[in-house]
Write an enzyme that holds these catalytic residues in place. Structure first.
Site, PDB file in Angstrom:
ATOM      1  N   ASP A   1       0.860  -1.178   0.000  1.00 40.75           N
ATOM      2  CA  ASP A   1       0.000   0.000   0.000  1.00 40.75           C
ATOM      3  C   ASP A   1       0.903   1.236   0.000  1.00 40.75           C
ATOM      4  O   ASP A   1       1.952   1.227   0.633  1.00 40.75           O
ATOM      5  CB  ASP A   1      -0.858  -0.030   1.275  1.00 40.75           C
ATOM      6  CG  ASP A   1      -2.053   0.877   1.229  1.00 40.75           C
ATOM      7  OD1 ASP A   1      -2.790   0.834   0.235  1.00 40.75           O
ATOM      8  OD2 ASP A   1      -2.269   1.622   2.197  1.00 40.75           O
TER       9      ASP A   1
ATOM     10  N   HIS B   1       8.696  -9.523   6.379  1.00 36.62           N
ATOM     11  CA  HIS B   1       8.605  -8.133   5.941  1.00 36.62           C
ATOM     12  C   HIS B   1       9.651  -7.292   6.670  1.00 36.62           C
ATOM     13  O   HIS B   1      10.001  -7.588   7.820  1.00 36.62           O
ATOM     14  CB  HIS B   1       7.200  -7.596   6.240  1.00 36.62           C
ATOM     15  CG  HIS B   1       6.859  -6.344   5.530  1.00 36.62           C
ATOM     16  ND1 HIS B   1       7.182  -5.093   6.036  1.00 36.62           N
ATOM     17  CD2 HIS B   1       6.228  -6.116   4.348  1.00 36.62           C
ATOM     18  CE1 HIS B   1       6.762  -4.172   5.197  1.00 36.62           C
ATOM     19  NE2 HIS B   1       6.179  -4.760   4.164  1.00 36.62           N
TER      20      HIS B   1
ATOM     21  N   PHE C   1       7.919   1.358  -1.151  1.00 36.63           N
ATOM     22  CA  PHE C   1       8.920   1.532  -0.093  1.00 36.63           C
ATOM     23  C   PHE C   1       9.695   2.848  -0.186  1.00 36.63           C
ATOM     24  O   PHE C   1      10.401   3.218   0.741  1.00 36.63           O
ATOM     25  CB  PHE C   1       9.916   0.361  -0.050  1.00 36.63           C
ATOM     26  CG  PHE C   1       9.305  -0.947   0.339  1.00 36.63           C
ATOM     27  CD1 PHE C   1       9.007  -1.231   1.663  1.00 36.63           C
ATOM     28  CD2 PHE C   1       8.993  -1.905  -0.623  1.00 36.63           C
ATOM     29  CE1 PHE C   1       8.417  -2.429   2.032  1.00 36.63           C
ATOM     30  CE2 PHE C   1       8.401  -3.110  -0.264  1.00 36.63           C
ATOM     31  CZ  PHE C   1       8.119  -3.380   1.061  1.00 36.63           C
TER      32      PHE C   1
ATOM     33  N   TYR D   1       2.463   4.833   1.062  1.00 37.45           N
ATOM     34  CA  TYR D   1       2.498   5.589   2.317  1.00 37.45           C
ATOM     35  C   TYR D   1       1.334   6.577   2.332  1.00 37.45           C
ATOM     36  O   TYR D   1       1.001   7.185   1.311  1.00 37.45           O
ATOM     37  CB  TYR D   1       3.809   6.359   2.438  1.00 37.45           C
ATOM     38  CG  TYR D   1       5.047   5.501   2.528  1.00 37.45           C
ATOM     39  CD1 TYR D   1       5.198   4.577   3.558  1.00 37.45           C
ATOM     40  CD2 TYR D   1       6.077   5.617   1.593  1.00 37.45           C
ATOM     41  CE1 TYR D   1       6.349   3.790   3.657  1.00 37.45           C
ATOM     42  CE2 TYR D   1       7.229   4.841   1.680  1.00 37.45           C
ATOM     43  CZ  TYR D   1       7.351   3.920   2.712  1.00 37.45           C
ATOM     44  OH  TYR D   1       8.483   3.146   2.807  1.00 37.45           O
TER      45      TYR D   1
END
Length: 225
Positions: A68, A191, A81, A70
């Site tokens: 998703d 993760h 990222f 930020y």
């Protein structure tokens, strides 16, 4: 009434364009248009497909799948990222940098979280959901983005040879079914978020070393992480 204009991908990615012509995408795009008109959403509308603009299909070597964008103001710019120059480096990205540092025995950590230089070398930084409402994590997951990005992953797998797919965390690993593992390398681990990393599920995976070793075997230029 919104005058809807469907987005187009760069010509280099024209084999994906039919996905953006499907009834499913048209329905999704209506929801995106309405959301951006009525609330503050990220990334900026002209950066929703930025990952495909900065990473050429002809250069593609690695796919890093995020979940998703930020949802903080100014953070998302269309690359999973990654954050623009000048933004504070998020915790997950800092853990990514620490793993790179360990892989290559680097002394200094990056001061910018902008991963554009990775993308320019052939790293597709793709989120499963490409838009989000301000301060509302996962708020657009129900829009139908995942059906679109799943189709994109499947087409990339079909169209290319010898791509490294990095699937971090349970969510990303569910996408394994769209990837032909007989002709691509799939790297999985926990993760890089602090919760997962602090439980020993991230650090030491050596994904950045393993990716470059695979690229070298396949006679492709390695990534300067």
């Amino acid at each position: 009434m919104i005058d809807m204009i469907l987005p187009t991908l760069p010509k280099d990615w024209n084999y994906l364009q039919p996905i953006l012509q499907t009834p499913e995408f048209k329905k999704l795009w209506v929801r995106v248009e309405v959301a951006y008109e009525n609330s503050e959403c990220f990334p900026p509308k002209d950066h929703i497909f930025h990952a495909f603009e900065i990473c050429k299909s002809s250069d593609l070597k690695v796919v890093i799948l995020g979940q998703d964008p930020y949802h903080g103001k100014g953070e998302a710019h269309g690359l999973s990222f990654s954050v623009p120059d000048g933004m504070k480096i998020p915790p997950s990205l800092m853990n990514i940098f620490k793993e790179v540092q360990e892989n290559y025995v680097q002394i200094f950590l990056p001061t910018s979280g902008n991963l554009s230089r990775w993308a320019q070398q052939g790293v597709l930084l793709l989120n499963a959901t490409l838009t989000v409402e301000k301060d509302q994590a996962n708020s657009h997951q129900h829009f139908g983005w995942q059906a679109i990005t799943d189709a994109i992953l499947k087409e990339i797998s079909t169209h290319h040879q010898h791509i490294v797919f990095m699937l971090w965390g349970t969510f990303a690993q569910k996408k394994l079914k769209w990837i032909d593992t007989s002709k691509h390398l799939v790297l999985t681990s926990g993760h890089p978020s602090p919760l997962s990393a602090n439980q020993g599920k991230w650090f030491g995976n050596q994904h950045f070393l393993l990716a470059n070793k695979y690229l070298e075997i396949c006679n492709k230029k390695q990534i300067d992480w």
